[in-house]
Scaffold this motif. Structure first.
Motif, PDB file in Angstrom:
ATOM      1  N   VAL A  72       0.844  -1.188   0.000  1.00 30.40           N
ATOM      2  CA  VAL A  72       0.000   0.000   0.000  1.00 30.40           C
ATOM      3  C   VAL A  72       0.886   1.246   0.000  1.00 30.40           C
ATOM      4  O   VAL A  72       1.916   1.288   0.678  1.00 30.40           O
ATOM      5  CB  VAL A  72      -0.927   0.006   1.238  1.00 30.40           C
ATOM      6  N   GLY A  74       0.687   5.330   0.687  1.00 30.76           N
ATOM      7  CA  GLY A  74      -0.111   6.396   1.270  1.00 30.76           C
ATOM      8  C   GLY A  74       0.560   7.738   1.051  1.00 30.76           C
ATOM      9  O   GLY A  74       1.790   7.825   0.971  1.00 30.76           O
ATOM     10  N   ARG A 100      -5.151   3.377   6.054  1.00 34.38           N
ATOM     11  CA  ARG A 100      -4.966   4.826   5.912  1.00 34.38           C
ATOM     12  C   ARG A 100      -4.754   5.486   7.283  1.00 34.38           C
ATOM     13  O   ARG A 100      -3.852   6.307   7.451  1.00 34.38           O
ATOM     14  CB  ARG A 100      -6.182   5.444   5.207  1.00 34.38           C
ATOM     15  N   ALA A 108      -4.756   6.553   0.587  1.00 35.44           N
ATOM     16  CA  ALA A 108      -4.035   5.281   0.544  1.00 35.44           C
ATOM     17  C   ALA A 108      -4.630   4.437  -0.575  1.00 35.44           C
ATOM     18  O   ALA A 108      -5.845   4.452  -0.797  1.00 35.44           O
ATOM     19  CB  ALA A 108      -4.149   4.552   1.877  1.00 35.44           C
TER      20      ALA A 108
END
Length: 185
Positions: A72, A74, A100, A108
């Motif tokens: 991920v 962000g 997030r 995110a």
């Protein structure tokens, strides 16, 4: 060590088979606590079957024994933060909620394939939390951590790792995150 989620695969001690691992994975495995490293097995697979559904179908491994490593990305202003999320293949990471907030970012999303590969030094479809860049949080869903054994990527598309879910919590930057994953459907 005996691995049980292997379906039709032959699982070997990963520490003794670095040729089946991405270099970053082999290096990280060599630095792991020996009591943890001995619990990690590796099996060679057809690289064309690295994607979870195809892998499970071909080799007879249960989907709920497979865990995916989701990278991920962000953003908060000009700051970019990466994390890895470990969730069972039967679930999806709550990227816009739990992840997030954990990364303390405004947005995110799943990292684009090219970025995930470039930052991890691993092959797409084989990315694993073992050997990720230092400083990356590794968020482990409670269902993964409590699994007696999970199957994860080996850093390359041509292998899979087998280990107790709790072993993931021994990785630098790893943390148990309740409700990280949501049921699919």
């Amino acid at each position: 060590m005996e691995w049980t989620a292997n379906g039709s695969l032959t699982v070997l001690p990963a520490a003794r088979h670095p040729e089946l691992l991405a270099p970053a994975v082999a290096d990280a495995l060599a630095r792991l606590d020996p009591d943890v490293a001995v619990t990690v097995g590796v099996a060679e697979i057809n690289p064309g079957l690295a994607d979870t559904a195809a892998f499970c179908e071909q080799y007879g491994v249960a989907m709920d024994a497979s865990a995916n490593c989701v990278v991920v990305k962000g953003k908060r202003g000009g700051d970019i933060r990466f994390a890895a999320c470990m969730v069972l293949a039967t679930t999806r990471a709550d990227v816009n909620g739990v992840v997030r907030r954990r990364l303390d970012v405004r947005t995110a999303s799943f990292a684009p394939m090219e970025e995930a590969v470039a930052h991890t030094g691993m092959e797409y479809g084989g990315i694993t939390p073992i050997g990720l860049p230092q400083g990356w949080p590794i968020l482990v869903d409670a269902a993964v951590a409590s699994a007696p054994e999970v199957v994860i990527g080996g850093g390359i598309r041509g292998s899979k790792l087998f280990l107790p879910g709790r072993a993931l919590l021994a990785l630098g930057g790893a943390e148990l995150v309740e409700d990280l994953a949501r049921a699919v459907g």
